[in-house]
Motif scaffolding. Structure first.
Motif, PDB file in Angstrom:
ATOM      1  N   TYR A  57       0.967  -1.062   0.053  1.00 50.61           N
ATOM      2  CA  TYR A  57       0.050   0.441   0.061  1.00 50.61           C
ATOM      3  C   TYR A  57       1.000   1.184   0.249  1.00 50.61           C
ATOM      4  CZ  TYR A  57      -3.606  -3.211   0.714  1.00 50.61           C
ATOM      5  OH  TYR A  57      -4.420  -4.228   0.269  1.00 50.61           O
ATOM      6  N   TYR A  58       2.074   1.303   0.709  1.00 49.88           N
ATOM      7  CA  TYR A  58       2.444   2.506   0.429  1.00 49.88           C
ATOM      8  C   TYR A  58       3.946   2.746  -0.197  1.00 49.88           C
ATOM      9  CZ  TYR A  58       6.893   0.485   2.992  1.00 49.88           C
ATOM     10  OH  TYR A  58       8.152  -0.252   2.647  1.00 49.88           O
ATOM     11  N   THR A  59       4.090   1.463  -0.473  1.00 57.26           N
ATOM     12  CA  THR A  59       5.313   2.266  -1.821  1.00 57.26           C
ATOM     13  C   THR A  59       4.179   1.872  -3.207  1.00 57.26           C
ATOM     14  OG1 THR A  59       6.372  -0.348  -1.295  1.00 57.26           O
ATOM     15  CG2 THR A  59       6.286   0.432  -3.611  1.00 57.26           C
ATOM     16  N   LEU A  60       3.006   1.695  -3.308  1.00 59.15           N
ATOM     17  CA  LEU A  60       1.694   1.719  -4.471  1.00 59.15           C
ATOM     18  C   LEU A  60       1.833   3.932  -4.894  1.00 59.15           C
ATOM     19  CD1 LEU A  60      -0.098  -0.530  -6.130  1.00 59.15           C
ATOM     20  CD2 LEU A  60       2.611  -0.452  -6.791  1.00 59.15           C
ATOM     21  N   SER A  61       1.407   4.254  -2.939  1.00 59.22           N
ATOM     22  CA  SER A  61       1.002   4.909  -2.788  1.00 59.22           C
ATOM     23  C   SER A  61       2.027   6.380  -2.736  1.00 59.22           C
ATOM     24  CB  SER A  61       0.555   5.749  -1.391  1.00 59.22           C
ATOM     25  OG  SER A  61      -0.523   5.197  -1.804  1.00 59.22           O
ATOM     26  N   LEU A  62       3.777   5.732  -2.736  1.00 63.56           N
ATOM     27  CA  LEU A  62       4.543   7.078  -2.412  1.00 63.56           C
ATOM     28  C   LEU A  62       4.776   6.632  -3.777  1.00 63.56           C
ATOM     29  CD1 LEU A  62       6.790   5.928   0.054  1.00 63.56           C
ATOM     30  CD2 LEU A  62       5.731   8.129  -0.335  1.00 63.56           C
ATOM     31  N   THR A  63       4.360   5.700  -5.207  1.00 59.98           N
ATOM     32  CA  THR A  63       5.188   5.707  -6.353  1.00 59.98           C
ATOM     33  C   THR A  63       4.382   6.761  -7.148  1.00 59.98           C
ATOM     34  OG1 THR A  63       5.645   2.996  -6.359  1.00 59.98           O
ATOM     35  CG2 THR A  63       4.897   4.312  -8.278  1.00 59.98           C
ATOM     36  N   GLY A  64       2.639   6.902  -6.543  1.00 60.01           N
ATOM     37  CA  GLY A  64       1.997   7.581  -7.422  1.00 60.01           C
ATOM     38  C   GLY A  64       2.316   9.323  -7.401  1.00 60.01           C
ATOM     39  N   TYR A  65       2.729   9.652  -5.989  1.00 62.97           N
ATOM     40  CA  TYR A  65       3.380  10.798  -6.000  1.00 62.97           C
ATOM     41  C   TYR A  65       4.501  11.261  -6.751  1.00 62.97           C
ATOM     42  CZ  TYR A  65       5.405  14.113  -2.375  1.00 62.97           C
ATOM     43  OH  TYR A  65       6.423  15.291  -2.365  1.00 62.97           O
ATOM     44  N   VAL A  66       5.545   9.814  -6.670  1.00 63.89           N
ATOM     45  CA  VAL A  66       6.712  10.423  -6.829  1.00 63.89           C
ATOM     46  C   VAL A  66       6.480  10.753  -8.492  1.00 63.89           C
ATOM     47  CG1 VAL A  66       8.786   9.239  -7.877  1.00 63.89           C
ATOM     48  CG2 VAL A  66       7.802   8.688  -5.875  1.00 63.89           C
ATOM     49  N   ILE A  67       5.001  10.139  -9.497  1.00 70.43           N
ATOM     50  CA  ILE A  67       4.905  10.279 -11.052  1.00 70.43           C
ATOM     51  C   ILE A  67       4.816  11.468 -10.738  1.00 70.43           C
ATOM     52  CG2 ILE A  67       3.646   9.530 -12.683  1.00 70.43           C
ATOM     53  CD1 ILE A  67       4.603   6.577 -11.735  1.00 70.43           C
ATOM     54  N   ASP A  68       3.459  11.838 -10.299  1.00 69.65           N
ATOM     55  CA  ASP A  68       3.110  13.499 -10.245  1.00 69.65           C
ATOM     56  C   ASP A  68       3.678  14.031 -10.371  1.00 69.65           C
ATOM     57  OD1 ASP A  68       0.894  11.979  -9.818  1.00 69.65           O
ATOM     58  OD2 ASP A  68      -0.050  12.385  -8.166  1.00 69.65           O
ATOM     59  N   ILE A  69       5.096  13.808  -9.366  1.00 69.08           N
ATOM     60  CA  ILE A  69       5.981  15.082  -8.848  1.00 69.08           C
ATOM     61  C   ILE A  69       6.607  14.933 -10.694  1.00 69.08           C
ATOM     62  CG2 ILE A  69       7.769  16.289  -7.564  1.00 69.08           C
ATOM     63  CD1 ILE A  69       5.719  15.784  -5.903  1.00 69.08           C
ATOM     64  N   TYR A  70       7.173  13.768 -10.694  1.00 68.67           N
ATOM     65  CA  TYR A  70       7.665  14.151 -12.291  1.00 68.67           C
ATOM     66  C   TYR A  70       6.737  15.038 -13.551  1.00 68.67           C
ATOM     67  CZ  TYR A  70       8.901  12.822 -16.579  1.00 68.67           C
ATOM     68  OH  TYR A  70       9.840  12.377 -17.948  1.00 68.67           O
ATOM     69  N   ARG A  71       5.168  14.894 -13.290  1.00 70.49           N
ATOM     70  CA  ARG A  71       4.293  15.073 -14.022  1.00 70.49           C
ATOM     71  C   ARG A  71       3.576  16.785 -13.770  1.00 70.49           C
ATOM     72  NH1 ARG A  71       0.160  10.153 -14.278  1.00 70.49           N
ATOM     73  NH2 ARG A  71       1.041   8.751 -15.156  1.00 70.49           N
ATOM     74  N   LYS A  72       5.000  17.416 -12.758  1.00 69.08           N
ATOM     75  CA  LYS A  72       4.148  18.357 -12.348  1.00 69.08           C
ATOM     76  C   LYS A  72       3.146  18.946 -12.119  1.00 69.08           C
ATOM     77  CE  LYS A  72       8.327  21.037 -14.545  1.00 69.08           C
ATOM     78  NZ  LYS A  72       9.056  21.291 -15.342  1.00 69.08           N
ATOM     79  N   ALA A  73       2.662  17.560 -10.924  1.00 69.07           N
ATOM     80  CA  ALA A  73       1.390  18.120 -10.660  1.00 69.07           C
ATOM     81  C   ALA A  73       1.524  18.282 -10.212  1.00 69.07           C
ATOM     82  CB  ALA A  73       0.231  16.611 -10.665  1.00 69.07           C
ATOM     83  N   TYR A  74       1.541  19.100  -9.132  1.00 63.94           N
ATOM     84  CA  TYR A  74       1.518  19.947  -7.881  1.00 63.94           C
ATOM     85  C   TYR A  74       3.340  19.980  -6.802  1.00 63.94           C
ATOM     86  CZ  TYR A  74       0.619  14.871  -6.109  1.00 63.94           C
ATOM     87  OH  TYR A  74       0.404  13.989  -5.704  1.00 63.94           O
ATOM     88  N   LYS A  75       3.758  20.911  -5.944  1.00 64.11           N
ATOM     89  CA  LYS A  75       5.025  20.818  -5.541  1.00 64.11           C
ATOM     90  C   LYS A  75       4.984  20.152  -5.089  1.00 64.11           C
ATOM     91  CE  LYS A  75       6.311  25.115  -7.794  1.00 64.11           C
ATOM     92  NZ  LYS A  75       7.390  24.778  -8.344  1.00 64.11           N
ATOM     93  N   PRO A  76       6.584  18.982  -4.531  1.00 64.00           N
ATOM     94  CA  PRO A  76       6.393  18.208  -3.544  1.00 64.00           C
ATOM     95  C   PRO A  76       6.500  18.681  -1.845  1.00 64.00           C
ATOM     96  CG  PRO A  76       8.515  18.778  -4.551  1.00 64.00           C
ATOM     97  CD  PRO A  76       7.773  19.393  -4.812  1.00 64.00           C
ATOM     98  N   GLN A  77       5.996  17.759  -1.262  1.00 53.52           N
ATOM     99  CA  GLN A  77       6.267  18.549   0.231  1.00 53.52           C
ATOM    100  C   GLN A  77       7.677  18.335   0.793  1.00 53.52           C
ATOM    101  OE1 GLN A  77       6.072  19.444   3.424  1.00 53.52           O
ATOM    102  NE2 GLN A  77       3.854  18.594   3.046  1.00 53.52           N
ATOM    103  N   THR A  78       8.602  19.547   1.394  1.00 50.30           N
ATOM    104  CA  THR A  78       9.445  19.577   1.832  1.00 50.30           C
ATOM    105  C   THR A  78       9.668  20.154   3.272  1.00 50.30           C
ATOM    106  OG1 THR A  78       9.061  22.469   2.174  1.00 50.30           O
ATOM    107  CG2 THR A  78      10.356  21.335  -0.298  1.00 50.30           C
ATOM    108  N   ASN A  79       9.011  18.833   4.020  1.00 54.27           N
ATOM    109  CA  ASN A  79       8.954  19.329   5.875  1.00 54.27           C
ATOM    110  C   ASN A  79       9.685  17.503   5.432  1.00 54.27           C
ATOM    111  OD1 ASN A  79       8.661  17.935   7.662  1.00 54.27           O
ATOM    112  ND2 ASN A  79       7.414  19.757   8.299  1.00 54.27           N
ATOM    113  N   ILE A  80      10.337  16.509   5.888  1.00 52.69           N
ATOM    114  CA  ILE A  80      10.675  14.808   5.870  1.00 52.69           C
ATOM    115  C   ILE A  80       9.129  14.967   6.468  1.00 52.69           C
ATOM    116  CG2 ILE A  80      12.421  15.270   7.457  1.00 52.69           C
ATOM    117  CD1 ILE A  80      13.207  12.443   5.761  1.00 52.69           C
TER     118      ILE A  80
END
Lengths: 500, 79
Positions: A126-149
């Motif tokens: 579950y967390y892998t696929l959610s994070l994978t989607g997030y990484v792809i979204d950032i690549y697609r410039k869908a929104y800005k990445p979170q900068t607070n770890i």
């Protein structure tokens, strides 16, 4: 820690109190600490390292992509490799030795390859696929990445969804997790109702039916004929109440923090056809697969060229159909593999749905024409019932394969289905509270029917008088306490989808 | 190209993709308004629009467009 457990309810209760005791601005931090504690209770600190690795690589990857725009493709691949690698190794690597061993057995060779048995951390799929989607979204410039770890970490490991999903998108969760929330008793009540409803589905229906289903499938050479058909139908009810019950608990727990998760089920058994069924069953997996697998495939140059060449050769219909069918084959094989590294799952949750959908794509127009020619009224209750039963029947074939001991074992189970059955054996089946299960199942059907007609039962329930609400709630709690499959003699079985 | 001209051409694309000459789209048209507009046809529609207008939608736009109005906004930006 399992979520069908008293200690989970206490954990949730304490966490919710601490959550609202903190200032609005810092409440998300309580969720992060709760999530790490939950992970440690349910898994181990060694396995936490996988999660931390996933969090760090995706945090670095997404922020580096933003900084080094020209190298974003390379960073994307490295990040995806680092996050999907452990998932593949821990959950799907065994498909290779299993394939070799299956062929070895098929050709009667004396050759066997050992399989890997590594412990996977809680919720890795579950967390892998959610994070994978997030990484792809950032690549697609869908929104800005979170900068607070730390905020990024909470998105990755928000504990209710570590158990069985749903898959979440960052741009949706950002608002839910980090926006300042006011305390509202309604959220606590609504969350509580939902948890009780989920526990009823899981303990009174799913786990009780599992006793009968497991007995029949473990002894399918004894319980032949009608027993197998009966067990598949019960399994359909079991898997739905198990998975959707789990989602009710997850949704309810989240609601208590005023976090609204995307629904994973939308009355699937009322679907007219299989396409609709999969739009209503495990919705977040379908949406994830559509956004990150199917659309990129169909929009790729290769598929575009294939479509054009098929259109020139076979006409407009097949020009569209052939690339689509190929893309949904890849999609469903991956979904099948996600369910488990075995041929049984790949066939049941991958190949069979693909066959159904492909046949649907090919014959849909012809069936509509035939209905018209035969003057069949497709806009009446009886036809809608027929459509729902037909969809259920097709799904039962899938679940028959999923319940069989192996893919080849399915053939034996099907053979036994046509063997004469001994009606006296019914006495040997585990005793379950049939009437109570029936009443609870009717309740589930009513709730689903109302939901199908866009009526939110829980909101409606909240509007009722206090006395009525508590009467219903206490009745269900008492039913769970008396008739639920838990305590000595039972062990609340793990959620079926928790294993995927 | 004006918004009206885009709509004229969009109607043709929609009619061709969904094999229905009666389709007329407007800003608020969504997948719920056209019977066959499901997730599979959505991508065929997107590609047909890309070919018609000689533009490209990025993947984020493909998955997040909420109605035809948003589609037209993007087309107007790109042509």
């Amino acid at each position: 820690m399992q979520i069908v457990n008293f200690s989970f309810l206490i954990f949730l209760f304490i966490s919710v109190i601490v959550y609202y005791a903190f200032s609005k601005k810092n409440r998300w931090f309580v969720l992060l600490v709760s999530s790490i504690l939950f992970f440690l209770f349910a898994s181990s600190w060694k396995l936490l390292l996988y999660l931390i690795f996933g969090i760090i690589t995706t945090f670095l990857g997404t922020n580096l992509m933003e900084k080094y725009s020209k190298k974003r493709k390379l960073i994307l691949f490295l990040t995806l490799f680092s996050i999907l690698g452990p998932l593949f190794l821990l959950k799907y690597f065994n498909i290779f030795p299993l394939t070799i061993n299956a062929f070895s057995k098929l050709f009667s060779l004396d050759f066997k390859v050992g399989t890997l048995s590594l412990l996977a951390p809680l919720g890795i799929s579950y967390y892998t696929l959610s994070l994978t989607g997030y990484v792809i979204d950032i690549y697609r410039k869908a929104y800005k990445p979170q900068t607070n770890i730390l905020k990024h970490s909470l998105f990755a490991c928000y504990y209710p969804i570590l158990i069985s999903g749903p898959f979440v998108r960052y741009n949706y969760m950002e608002k839910e997790l980090f926006e300042e929330k006011k305390f509202n008793f309604d959220n606590i009540f609504l969350g509580f109702y939902r948890i009780i409803y989920g526990l009823m589905k899981k303990l009174v229906i799913a786990d009780q039916l599992a006793l009968v289903v497991n007995t029949i499938f473990d002894n399918y050479t004894t319980y032949t004929g009608f027993y197998i058909i009966f067990a598949v139908i019960l399994y359909a009810i079991q898997i739905y109440t198990d998975f959707s019950g789990c989602m009710d608990i997850i949704y309810g727990a989240s609601k208590m923090y005023d976090i609204k998760l995307i629904e994973n089920f939308d009355s699937p058994f009322f679907s007219k056809n299989l396409t609709e069924f999969w739009r209503r069953w495990h919705i977040s997996l379908g949406t994830w697969a559509k956004d990150y697998i199917m659309y990129p495939l169909l929009k790729s140059e290769i598929f575009q060229k294939l479509g054009k060449s098929c259109k020139n050769k076979f006409g407009k219909k097949y020009g569209k159909l052939i690339p689509t069918v190929l893309a949904i084959l890849i999609l469903w094989l991956l979904i099948g593999l996600w369910h488990g590294a075995s041929f049984r799952y790949i066939f049941a949750a991958g190949v069979l749905p693909w066959i159904y959908l492909t046949l649907g794509q090919i014959f849909d127009d012809d069936i509509k024409k035939l209905n018209k020619k035969l003057h069949i009224n497709t806009d009446c209750f009886s036809f809608r019932l027929f459509q729902s039963l037909r969809t259920f029947g097709f799904m039962c074939i899938i679940w028959l394969v999923a319940c069989s001991p192996s893919l080849l074992g399915t053939i034996d189970v099907i053979k036994e289905m046509f063997v004469f059955f001994d009606s006296t054996l019914i006495k040997n089946l585990p005793e379950i509270p049939v009437l109570i299960i029936f009443i609870c199942s009717i309740l589930v059907i009513i709730v689903d029917y109302l939901n199908y007609n866009n009526i939110n039962v829980f909101e409606k329930f909240k509007e009722q008088n206090l006395l009525f609400r508590w009467f219903i709630l206490f009745s269900i709690i008492i039913i769970i306490l008396i008739f639920g499959a838990y305590g000595p003699g039972y062990s609340a079985s793990e959620f079926i989808y928790g294993d995927f | 190209m004006t918004r009206e001209e885009i709509y004229k051409q969009l109607d043709e694309v929609f009619q061709d993709v969904f094999d229905d000459e009666s389709i007329q789209v407007n800003d608020s048209t969504t997948a719920d308004d056209i019977e066959d507009w499901d997730s599979l046809e959505h991508i065929n529609l997107v590609v047909a629009i890309e070919n018609k207008f000689g533009i490209k939608f990025n993947m984020n736009e493909v998955t997040s467009m909420k109605n035809v109005g948003e589609m037209v906004d993007i087309i107007l930006e790109r042509i």
